[in-house]
Design an enzyme around this catalytic site. Structure first.
Site, PDB file in Angstrom:
ATOM      1  N   ALA A  13       0.781  -1.188   0.131  1.00 28.68           N
ATOM      2  CA  ALA A  13      -0.099  -0.111  -0.076  1.00 28.68           C
ATOM      3  C   ALA A  13       1.041   1.244  -0.020  1.00 28.68           C
ATOM      4  CB  ALA A  13      -0.902  -0.091   1.081  1.00 28.68           C
ATOM      5  N   SER A  42       8.068  -3.488  -0.779  1.00 35.19           N
ATOM      6  CA  SER A  42       7.154  -3.831  -1.955  1.00 35.19           C
ATOM      7  C   SER A  42       7.493  -5.332  -2.310  1.00 35.19           C
ATOM      8  CB  SER A  42       7.760  -3.077  -3.029  1.00 35.19           C
ATOM      9  OG  SER A  42       7.357  -1.799  -2.940  1.00 35.19           O
ATOM     10  N   CYS A  46       2.147 -13.140   0.189  1.00 36.01           N
ATOM     11  CA  CYS A  46       1.348 -13.952  -0.069  1.00 36.01           C
ATOM     12  C   CYS A  46       2.062 -15.139  -0.663  1.00 36.01           C
ATOM     13  CB  CYS A  46       0.081 -13.544  -1.259  1.00 36.01           C
ATOM     14  SG  CYS A  46      -0.725 -11.999  -0.813  1.00 36.01           S
TER      15      CYS A  46
END
Lengths: 460, 460
Positions: A13, A42, A46
């Site tokens: 984000a 960054s 996941c």
């Protein structure tokens, strides 16, 4: 005169916001300072289970953009530096260099809070023992891989059977471990209804994993060397050479709470549709996004906390547009999530039965079995689709899918339908792609919709 | 007193209608007579290329329901019997038993016309030579397989490069043939824009197929044995041991035309939303569906002819509901189609550029490349996504996708978005399933939408 943007947290984000703001405004217009307490920017959290499991062969593959790459875009990125305080009325933050210990205040005109989430880590005896690992950050992944490489062992216990839990169960099975999953709920995947979660449990058992449901971990037992040797519940002990904690995460909002910024019932920051923090003192100059915020669930009308990279990236994009003087909003989510355990695909979107109940919605359910391709086509794989529809209106409320290859991404059709507020009757005539290698002549989602239509009529 | 339903054509639309009507009304309420001039019922014509290619190992695998199975449900199915006339004012049809030659009139209270489509078969010298095959019916497939089994040969020419053409090119390549595709258009897959069709052409060339574009077949050349030996265009001859005609189909509506029923500009029957033929003389007692009707394109607002099993099944379901006294409508299509050539996946939905122009729509386009999974995940496959959006409003108008595994069914997201009338801005925040094995953090459809948003803004 140029403005100064401060970004707290340099992952999805935060750095999407910084990058988008930089695209819109050059360094003469906007100075950007970003603080990151970790060593990486960054990256795809996941992807960690797949790196641990060996599908992805290096840590760096998970890094979308390095600190150096950000700096090349004129972002003053300060790594290993933690923001310890936000002074909202004073428009400044206090930062501490974690290497030197130096602390300083720095001013902002605009602030982005992207502090992410923290893993839930129960206060259990032995939880800090060597061999017990979380898997939330790249640092966590490195530490776990170090353990796996240097410890002779064959038994792994995964605590928790949500997305991270089942993905880590696969990762450790791929590494040759005998895996036990200890799960508080009656079925794995509490993000599904229990009947659908049961299908996941059966499949995992079929994959040779030991599933222990309805079990609360009471302590982590260690050996004479101080390392983990077992996980204990009230009823039993499960031998473990390595333990993975995959219990879930909570918004990392201590900083925001101390600054008096508004938090929701799940502990996440509350924002408006442009991702600006809902606090008049912020005067529209503080944005928040990613795993530290709550998002509007468009189906239930309630706020939720969902830690997911795809939302974090969208938030960052929208925040960066706002910071840079452009316009965008994040209308909310419908709760879509996909995952897999080996060749089992798991997907959900919208509301589970208990979500619908909590939202005051009356509903019907329809569950069907179908195949990913025409039944006669090689590789046609079974899937189970469960659909919830509102009583009377027939509005689609949710879909859950458990199956093999080609199952999970079918949930996207339902995600769009939920966003658009379609009824299950409207679903039955959707013009979805059909050819024998790709779908039966009635796509499984449409088969479920047909059954749901009947259920809505019967419920009256 | 019981009513009498007559069904003309016993494939997908006709027998879905008959079966659904039978579900709603038993034999005491509704007598059902169905006429079929062929030897098969309820089969997957879309599966024929895969049967010919060897993916599907038997003809019977393509048959969803046999005549006997229909008869067990109290449907009076008359095979090898052709309806030769419809007497609308008299509410009767004339049938001819193709075996005995016997002709008779039979009355109906309700009529379903499901006569399907006929392959386009140009009047070329030599077109009836042995070795030249269509692939529309199971009989066609049997004849072709017979040729392939009994003819020594190594060269196949496919005439036409639409869905059937490219699927048959794959089938014959799988059978070991050297395949030449002779195509009238500048690129294969005229259902795509030329820039996207070019990607298909490149991939087919890469698969070892010879692509001949901008070529009109002028005759089929035969050898001394009378069998096909080559396909000739104005410019060249292409040696052929077998020739496949895959030029397309047109609605089989001679019977309807002779009965004075209303046909549209594409030659298909025109119906209302409940699939009833738009003719006051029919008094709401004649339905039509499947490949013999035109359907409303919800994006352009125009009627189209689309021969596709998934529509035929939906039509049948809705017709059967109407016949049986229930209610349902077919609102229209958005023009979704998926196909593949070997491992290349091809998908489209909505309008091509020329469709948008013909509909009077001003539009922008955006084309992007992305991957089916997170870029770092094994098996991540490239795909190209082209998106059309309306100028000013930003409404999604169409999507085309060409890529490898995991590309085609992504078009379904766009199909639902078209149905719901979403804008490309709305698309950018869709909550689509994300996990590294299933998608990049920005799904390719969302990446295209982001670029389309920019294009809409620039166009002003």
């Amino acid at each position: 005169m140029s403005e100064r943007l401060v970004v707290i947290g340099a992952d999805a984000a935060g750095m999407s916001a910084a990058s988008q703001a930089r695209r819109l405004q050059g360094p003469d217009e906007l100075e950007i300072v970003a603080f990151e307490r970790g060593r990486f920017t960054s990256y795809s959290a996941c992807g960690i289970p797949y790196w641990v499991g060996g599908d992805v062969d290096s840590r760096d593959a998970l890094i979308a953009r390095t600190p150096e790459e950000h700096r090349e875009r004129s972002i003053d990125l300060r790594m290993r530096t933690e923001v310890t305080e936000i002074d909202v009325p004073g428009r400044r933050v206090r930062a501490r260099d974690l290497e030197s210990g130096e602390e300083y205040w720095t001013a902002y005109d605009k602030l982005v809070i992207a502090t992410g989430a923290l893993p839930v880590r129960p206060e259990l005896p032995g939880i800090d023992a060597p061999g017990v690992h979380g898997v939330q950050t790249l640092e966590d992944g490195e530490a776990l891989l170090d353990t796996l490489r240097h410890t002779r062992g064959e038994r792994a216990v995964v605590v928790g059977a949500g997305y991270i839990g089942v993905e880590m169960a696969e990762a450790l099975a791929n590494r040759g471990y005998r895996v036990t999953v200890v799960n508080r709920g009656a079925q794995p995947m509490a993000t599904l209804d229990p009947d659908m979660g049961a299908l996941v449990g059966e499949a995992m058992t079929g994959l040779g994993m030991e599933m222990v449901n309805d079990a609360e971990v009471t302590k982590i037992l260690t050996g004479e060397d101080g390392r983990v040797r077992a996980v204990a519940t009230d009823d039993a002990e499960y031998a473990a050479d390595v333990v993975i904690l995959g219990i879930g995460v909570r918004p990392n909002t201590g900083l925001a709470r101390n600054a008096g910024l508004p938090l929701g019932e799940h502990g996440g920051l509350l924002t408006d549709l442009a991702m600006r923090v809902r606090d008049p003192r912020a005067e529209g100059a503080i944005w928040a996004g990613g795993d530290c915020v709550e998002v509007l669930d468009l189906v239930s009308g309630r706020e939720r906390h969902i830690a997911l990279g795809t939302h974090a990236n969208k938030h960052g994009q929208i925040i960066g547009s706002g910071v840079g003087g452009d316009y965008g909003t994040f209308p909310g989510v419908v709760g879509t999530a996909v995952s897999k355990v080996c060749d089992l695909e798991i997907a959900r979107t919208g509301l589970r039965e208990k979500d619908a109940q909590a939202a005051g919605l009356q509903y019907v359910t329809a569950t069907i079995e179908s195949t990913s391709r025409a039944g006669y086509f090689p590789g046609a794989a079974l899937m189970t689709v469960k659909m919830l529809a509102e009583r009377r209106t027939g509005r689609l409320l949710g879909v859950q899918i458990v199956g093999r290859e080609g199952a999970a991404k079918r949930v996207d059709v339902a995600a769009v339908a939920l966003t658009a507020g379609l009824t299950v009757t409207q679903l039955t005539t959707l013009d979805l792609g059909y050819a024998p290698p790709f779908s039966p002549v009635w796509d499984p989602v449409l088969v479920a919709a047909r059954k749901a239509v009947t259920a809505v009529r019967r419920a009256g």
